[in-house]
Design an enzyme around this catalytic site. Structure first.
Site, PDB file in Angstrom:
ATOM      1  N   GLY A  53       2.039  -9.311   1.111  1.00 34.42           N
ATOM      2  CA  GLY A  53       2.346  -8.156   0.256  1.00 34.42           C
ATOM      3  C   GLY A  53       3.638  -8.211  -0.525  1.00 34.42           C
ATOM      4  O   GLY A  53       3.721  -7.680  -1.630  1.00 34.42           O
ATOM      5  N   ASP A 109       6.970  -5.201   1.570  1.00 32.58           N
ATOM      6  CA  ASP A 109       6.422  -4.380   0.491  1.00 32.58           C
ATOM      7  C   ASP A 109       6.459  -2.904   0.884  1.00 32.58           C
ATOM      8  O   ASP A 109       6.853  -2.050   0.101  1.00 32.58           O
ATOM      9  CB  ASP A 109       4.987  -4.811   0.137  1.00 32.58           C
ATOM     10  CG  ASP A 109       4.061  -4.911   1.359  1.00 32.58           C
ATOM     11  OD1 ASP A 109       4.533  -4.730   2.516  1.00 32.58           O
ATOM     12  OD2 ASP A 109       2.863  -5.164   1.166  1.00 32.58           O
ATOM     13  N   ASP A 112       5.074   1.513   6.885  1.00 30.09           N
ATOM     14  CA  ASP A 112       4.167   2.627   7.161  1.00 30.09           C
ATOM     15  C   ASP A 112       4.500   3.163   8.562  1.00 30.09           C
ATOM     16  O   ASP A 112       5.395   3.993   8.710  1.00 30.09           O
ATOM     17  CB  ASP A 112       2.731   2.097   7.045  1.00 30.09           C
ATOM     18  CG  ASP A 112       1.668   3.154   7.233  1.00 30.09           C
ATOM     19  OD1 ASP A 112       1.994   4.341   7.245  1.00 30.09           O
ATOM     20  OD2 ASP A 112       0.479   2.802   7.382  1.00 30.09           O
ATOM     21  N   LYS A 140       6.862   5.109   3.892  1.00 25.67           N
ATOM     22  CA  LYS A 140       6.131   6.360   4.149  1.00 25.67           C
ATOM     23  C   LYS A 140       6.796   7.030   5.347  1.00 25.67           C
ATOM     24  O   LYS A 140       6.381   6.811   6.502  1.00 25.67           O
ATOM     25  CB  LYS A 140       4.665   6.059   4.502  1.00 25.67           C
ATOM     26  CG  LYS A 140       3.841   5.424   3.387  1.00 25.67           C
ATOM     27  CD  LYS A 140       2.421   5.176   3.926  1.00 25.67           C
ATOM     28  CE  LYS A 140       1.545   4.432   2.963  1.00 25.67           C
ATOM     29  NZ  LYS A 140       0.274   3.979   3.570  1.00 25.67           N
ATOM     30  N   VAL A 162      -1.645   3.113  -0.738  1.00 27.43           N
ATOM     31  CA  VAL A 162      -1.252   2.651  -2.082  1.00 27.43           C
ATOM     32  C   VAL A 162      -1.682   1.208  -2.312  1.00 27.43           C
ATOM     33  O   VAL A 162      -1.931   0.460  -1.365  1.00 27.43           O
ATOM     34  CB  VAL A 162       0.272   2.812  -2.335  1.00 27.43           C
ATOM     35  CG1 VAL A 162       0.650   4.265  -2.517  1.00 27.43           C
ATOM     36  CG2 VAL A 162       1.086   2.170  -1.227  1.00 27.43           C
TER      37      VAL A 162
HETATM   38  P1  IMP Z   1       3.263  -0.847   9.478  1.00 25.17           P
HETATM   39  O1  IMP Z   1       3.391  -1.933  10.523  1.00 25.17           O
HETATM   40  O2  IMP Z   1       2.332   0.245   9.929  1.00 25.17           O
HETATM   41  O3  IMP Z   1       4.593  -0.310   9.006  1.00 25.17           O
HETATM   42  O4  IMP Z   1       2.523  -1.475   8.248  1.00 25.17           O
HETATM   43  C1  IMP Z   1       3.109  -2.426   7.461  1.00 25.17           C
HETATM   44  C2  IMP Z   1       2.093  -3.279   6.721  1.00 25.17           C
HETATM   45  O5  IMP Z   1       0.845  -2.616   6.535  1.00 25.17           O
HETATM   46  C3  IMP Z   1       2.603  -3.574   5.331  1.00 25.17           C
HETATM   47  O6  IMP Z   1       3.321  -4.767   5.296  1.00 25.17           O
HETATM   48  C4  IMP Z   1       1.339  -3.642   4.514  1.00 25.17           C
HETATM   49  O7  IMP Z   1       0.831  -4.959   4.553  1.00 25.17           O
HETATM   50  C5  IMP Z   1       0.363  -2.738   5.214  1.00 25.17           C
HETATM   51  N1  IMP Z   1       0.306  -1.394   4.584  1.00 25.17           N
HETATM   52  C6  IMP Z   1       0.831  -0.238   5.056  1.00 25.17           C
HETATM   53  N2  IMP Z   1       0.566   0.801   4.231  1.00 25.17           N
HETATM   54  C7  IMP Z   1      -0.137   0.260   3.208  1.00 25.17           C
HETATM   55  C8  IMP Z   1      -0.689   0.832   2.001  1.00 25.17           C
HETATM   56  O8  IMP Z   1      -0.602   2.042   1.706  1.00 25.17           O
HETATM   57  N3  IMP Z   1      -1.327  -0.043   1.177  1.00 25.17           N
HETATM   58  C9  IMP Z   1      -1.449  -1.375   1.436  1.00 25.17           C
HETATM   59  N4  IMP Z   1      -0.957  -1.939   2.554  1.00 25.17           N
HETATM   60  C10 IMP Z   1      -0.300  -1.127   3.424  1.00 25.17           C
END
Ligand code: IMP
Length: 192
Positions: A53, A109, A112, A140, A162
């Site tokens: 990403g 990128d 979340d 987020k 997104v």
């Molecule tokens: P986390 O571990 O839940 O913080 O997620 C991080 C990873 O999930 C990011 O590096 C993205 O690859 C993917 N991700 C999280 N939210 C989105 C989104 O809204 N669109 C696309 N990829 C996302």
């Protein structure tokens, strides 16, 4: 050649609308780089981009970096082809560089839930860098459940999926030059 930036886009059966324009992204990325040039003046940081990403964000960011620096990449998988986090992180590729005593800038990128960032910071800390700071284009805040320090954040956004500017939906949409957000009204009516 013009950049690919439609007003709305259909990706894997869902409709997305423009959320952050190319100009907004360009300005903010340049601002972040300016801040990094200032904060890391006199140092030679190593930027570690998180694949896939972050490849577009990191390549744009780096072209504004005027201090000596290096680049490496790591790769994780947490989302699979879904729009919600699987809650699991898998290592797909480690960094090649030796980061002992180096100033590390970990570039994502999007943050979340924060699980991936937390996992990577803890993993990189074991390699004894001089410092680790985190850089993410998007955050987020309402979705973040893991306690992770975010040092440089491009944009804080709502907890909606997104797409574009490197971010994918089931591997598609990374080539979009702007950032798009799920158009919930449109997507719902698509399915009824
Ligand atoms: P986390 O571990 O839940 O913080 O997620 C991080 C990873 O999930 C990011 O590096 C993205 O690859 C993917 N991700 C999280 N939210 C989105 C989104 O809204 N669109 C696309 N990829 C996302």
């Amino acid at each position: 050649m013009s950049l690919y930036k439609p007003q709305t886009v259909n990706c894997n059966g869902e409709t997305f609308k423009v959320y952050l324009s190319e100009e907004k992204i360009r300005t903010r990325v340049a601002d972040l780089a300016k801040q990094l040039n200032r904060d890391y003046s006199g140092k030679k940081p190593i930027f570690i981009g998180v694949l896939n990403g972050a490849f577009i964000f990191l390549s744009d960011l780096l072209r504004h970096i005027s201090i000596p620096s290096e680049v490496d990449f790591l790769k994780l998988s947490s989302y699979g082809d879904e729009k919600v986090s699987s809650g699991e992180v898998r290592d797909l590729k480690d960094i090649d560089a030796n980061i002992e005593d180096r100033h590390v800038l970990l570039v994502e990128d999007i943050v979340d839930t924060g699980l991936s960032m937390k996992y990577m910071v803890e993993k990189l800390e074991q390699k004894n860098p001089a410092s680790i700071a985190t850089v993410t284009l998007l955050h987020k805040p309402e979705a973040t459940r893991h306690d992770v320090p975010l040092d440089y954040v491009g944009f804080r956004i709502p907890s909606l999926f997104v797409l574009g500017y490197g971010l994918d939906y089931a591997q598609e949409g990374r080539n979009l030059a702007q950032i798009y957000i799920l158009d919930e009204g449109e997507s719902r009516s698509d399915h009824t």
